[in-house]
Design a protein around this motif. Structure first.
Motif, PDB file in Angstrom:
ATOM      1  N   THR A   1      -2.058  -6.834   1.946  1.00 37.03           N
ATOM      2  CA  THR A   1      -2.662  -5.546   1.109  1.00 37.03           C
ATOM      3  C   THR A   1      -1.691  -3.916   1.774  1.00 37.03           C
ATOM      4  O   THR A   1      -1.773  -3.864   2.609  1.00 37.03           O
ATOM      5  CB  THR A   1      -3.852  -5.536   1.249  1.00 37.03           C
ATOM      6  N   GLU A   2      -2.095  -2.891   0.908  1.00 39.99           N
ATOM      7  CA  GLU A   2      -1.948  -1.750   1.459  1.00 39.99           C
ATOM      8  C   GLU A   2      -2.228  -0.865   2.391  1.00 39.99           C
ATOM      9  O   GLU A   2      -2.166  -0.562   2.997  1.00 39.99           O
ATOM     10  CB  GLU A   2      -2.075  -0.775  -0.639  1.00 39.99           C
ATOM     11  N   ASP A   3      -3.689  -1.831   2.549  1.00 38.81           N
ATOM     12  CA  ASP A   3      -4.599  -1.004   3.697  1.00 38.81           C
ATOM     13  C   ASP A   3      -3.723  -2.217   5.295  1.00 38.81           C
ATOM     14  O   ASP A   3      -4.880  -1.844   5.925  1.00 38.81           O
ATOM     15  CB  ASP A   3      -6.304  -1.004   2.973  1.00 38.81           C
ATOM     16  N   ASP A   4      -3.030  -2.596   4.767  1.00 40.92           N
ATOM     17  CA  ASP A   4      -2.335  -3.725   6.149  1.00 40.92           C
ATOM     18  C   ASP A   4      -3.129  -4.457   6.283  1.00 40.92           C
ATOM     19  O   ASP A   4      -3.074  -4.921   7.813  1.00 40.92           O
ATOM     20  CB  ASP A   4      -2.282  -2.581   7.008  1.00 40.92           C
ATOM     21  N   ALA A   5      -4.520  -4.675   5.990  1.00 39.62           N
ATOM     22  CA  ALA A   5      -5.499  -5.898   5.870  1.00 39.62           C
ATOM     23  C   ALA A   5      -4.476  -7.158   5.227  1.00 39.62           C
ATOM     24  O   ALA A   5      -3.530  -7.803   4.160  1.00 39.62           O
ATOM     25  CB  ALA A   5      -6.235  -6.169   4.835  1.00 39.62           C
ATOM     26  N   VAL A   6      -4.911  -8.441   5.454  1.00 38.50           N
ATOM     27  CA  VAL A   6      -3.935  -9.490   5.064  1.00 38.50           C
ATOM     28  C   VAL A   6      -5.283 -10.330   4.729  1.00 38.50           C
ATOM     29  O   VAL A   6      -6.282 -10.543   4.889  1.00 38.50           O
ATOM     30  CB  VAL A   6      -3.331 -10.922   6.498  1.00 38.50           C
ATOM     31  N   ARG A   7      -4.900 -10.822   3.599  1.00 44.49           N
ATOM     32  CA  ARG A   7      -5.873 -11.437   2.350  1.00 44.49           C
ATOM     33  C   ARG A   7      -5.560 -13.031   1.790  1.00 44.49           C
ATOM     34  O   ARG A   7      -3.811 -13.073   1.824  1.00 44.49           O
ATOM     35  CB  ARG A   7      -6.429 -11.049   1.121  1.00 44.49           C
TER      36      ARG A   7
END
Length: 211
Positions: free
Chosen positions: A198-204
């Motif tokens: 994601t844009e906040d560097d999390a992985v979904r």
């Protein structure tokens, strides 16, 4: 950016080394208490298969039967192309996994053998196309598939890479990262599974709707 984990294979139809998997998933052609020699004869007869290998199997429950991953071997021509590419320093399958011309997930329910997922020129579940392979970046003609079977949500699961031949004759991996197929308990069917950053560097990670 897709982050699907890389799961690759070797150019034979049996697992050469055991891997850590969830309880209940077994590897081999005659799995004690899961897949019996008589099941192999019935699979061959009902599905009209000349040659195949059972890669993995799991018990679904007393009322639901058993689930198995079945792989059919590459043609001699496709296997020769894969061997040539590997020896030339190109694409080589990993030494833990399988390669196949077609991969199926079937359910053994009493006397019935029900194909659920079929992966050949397309990936389909009960007639539904699971994913648009060209949209994922597939280029070239599919010669076969290489990958691994594992366990997820109490069912078998697959990580698969198409082996492709491009118009200039090159043989290699048709997707990077591989295609993941898992059982979605919320939809009660198999679907493609993908992970994105994601844009906040999390992985979904989530199941993907059919195209």
């Amino acid at each position: 950016m897709r982050l699907r984990a890389a799961l690759v294979a070797i150019p034979i139809l049996c697992v050469l080394a055991s891997t850590a998997v969830e309880p209940g998933v077994k590897y081999g052609d005659a799995v004690p208490a899961v897949i019996r020699p008589s099941d192999l004869e019935r699979i061959q007869r009902v599905l009209h298969l000349a040659r195949f290998s059972v890669i993995a199997a799991v018990r679904l429950g007393a009322e639901e039967g058993r689930e198995a991953v079945i792989a059919e071997p590459l043609t001699d021509e496709a296997l020769a192309k894969l061997k040539t590419a590997c020896e030339a320093g190109g694409f080589c399958p990993d030494p833990v996994g399988f390669v196949a011309a077609r991969v199926q997930i079937v359910v053994l329910d009493g006397p019935d053998i029900l194909p659920v997922v079929t992966i050949e020129t397309e990936a389909r579940c009960r007639g539904r196309r699971l994913v648009d392979l060209e949209h994922l970046g597939l280029v070239g003609k599919i010669l076969g598939w290489n990958g691994r079977a594992e366990a997820a949500n109490g069912h078998v699961a697959l990580g698969l890479t198409p082996i492709t031949e491009t118009s200039d004759g090159r043989t290699g991996a048709g997707l990077e990262p591989p295609l993941l197929v898992r059982f979605n308990p919320d939809r009660n069917r198999f679907q493609a599974y993908d992970c994105v950053r994601t844009e906040d560097d999390a992985v979904r990670c989530d199941f993907q709707d059919e195209p």
